[in-house]
Design a protein around this motif. Structure first.
Motif, PDB file in Angstrom:
ATOM      1  N   MET A   1      39.337  36.902  41.004  1.00 33.12           N
ATOM      2  CA  MET A   1      39.410  38.236  40.424  1.00 33.12           C
ATOM      3  C   MET A   1      40.695  38.963  40.806  1.00 33.12           C
ATOM      4  SD  MET A   1      36.835  38.312  38.549  1.00 33.12           S
ATOM      5  CE  MET A   1      36.877  39.995  38.002  1.00 33.12           C
ATOM      6  N   THR A   2      41.365  38.550  41.861  1.00 32.35           N
ATOM      7  CA  THR A   2      42.599  39.224  42.267  1.00 32.35           C
ATOM      8  C   THR A   2      43.834  38.547  41.705  1.00 32.35           C
ATOM      9  OG1 THR A   2      42.722  37.952  44.312  1.00 32.35           O
ATOM     10  CG2 THR A   2      41.588  40.064  44.412  1.00 32.35           C
ATOM     11  N   GLY A   3      43.780  37.278  41.435  1.00 32.98           N
ATOM     12  CA  GLY A   3      44.913  36.548  40.875  1.00 32.98           C
ATOM     13  C   GLY A   3      44.675  36.254  39.412  1.00 32.98           C
ATOM     14  N   GLY A   4      45.352  35.232  38.911  1.00 30.67           N
ATOM     15  CA  GLY A   4      45.163  34.859  37.520  1.00 30.67           C
ATOM     16  C   GLY A   4      46.104  33.741  37.115  1.00 30.67           C
ATOM     17  N   THR A   5      46.206  33.520  35.806  1.00 32.86           N
ATOM     18  CA  THR A   5      47.024  32.451  35.257  1.00 32.86           C
ATOM     19  C   THR A   5      48.139  33.037  34.409  1.00 32.86           C
ATOM     20  OG1 THR A   5      45.075  31.052  35.141  1.00 32.86           O
ATOM     21  CG2 THR A   5      46.964  30.357  33.859  1.00 32.86           C
ATOM     22  N   CYS A   6      49.335  32.552  34.614  1.00 29.60           N
ATOM     23  CA  CYS A   6      50.482  32.968  33.801  1.00 29.60           C
ATOM     24  C   CYS A   6      50.344  32.327  32.425  1.00 29.60           C
ATOM     25  CB  CYS A   6      51.777  32.530  34.469  1.00 29.60           C
ATOM     26  SG  CYS A   6      53.249  32.866  33.480  1.00 29.60           S
ATOM     27  N   GLU A   7      50.572  33.104  31.376  1.00 32.00           N
ATOM     28  CA  GLU A   7      50.429  32.585  30.021  1.00 32.00           C
ATOM     29  C   GLU A   7      51.592  31.694  29.591  1.00 32.00           C
ATOM     30  OE1 GLU A   7      49.405  35.566  27.166  1.00 32.00           O
ATOM     31  OE2 GLU A   7      47.787  36.327  28.419  1.00 32.00           O
ATOM     32  N   ARG A   8      52.720  31.754  30.286  1.00 30.02           N
ATOM     33  CA  ARG A   8      53.864  30.899  29.939  1.00 30.02           C
ATOM     34  C   ARG A   8      53.825  29.565  30.665  1.00 30.02           C
ATOM     35  NH1 ARG A   8      59.100  34.821  29.707  1.00 30.02           N
ATOM     36  NH2 ARG A   8      58.446  36.008  27.895  1.00 30.02           N
TER      37      ARG A   8
END
Length: 77
Positions: A26-33
């Motif tokens: 919930m604090t991080g995520g995935t870069c779309e590029r």
């Protein structure tokens, strides 16, 4: 008193691809590029950038914005 289930931290976690620190999803995520899973520091860079993403922009990591990483295969740049 019991904790509200919607306010608890998740049990799901992984490691940041840039620094290797364990993060809550919930604090991080995935870069779309570049499609890397990153902590909030490497993904957004600042609190202001995180708010901009939350309201109107796609998520691109600090490295992609600076031009230091190549896009993942099959994604547009």
């Amino acid at each position: 008193m019991f904790k509200f289930s919607m306010l608890r931290r998740t049990d799901l976690s992984t490691e940041c691809d840039a620094c290797g620190v364990g993060i809550d999803l919930m604090t991080g995520g995935t870069c779309e590029r570049c499609r890397r899973i990153l902590c909030a520091t490497h993904l957004h860079g600042s609190w202001l950038r995180r708010m901009v993403h939350e309201y109107r922009r796609p998520v691109t990591c600090v490295d992609c914005r600076a031009g230091r990483t190549a896009a993942a295969p099959g994604t547009r740049r």
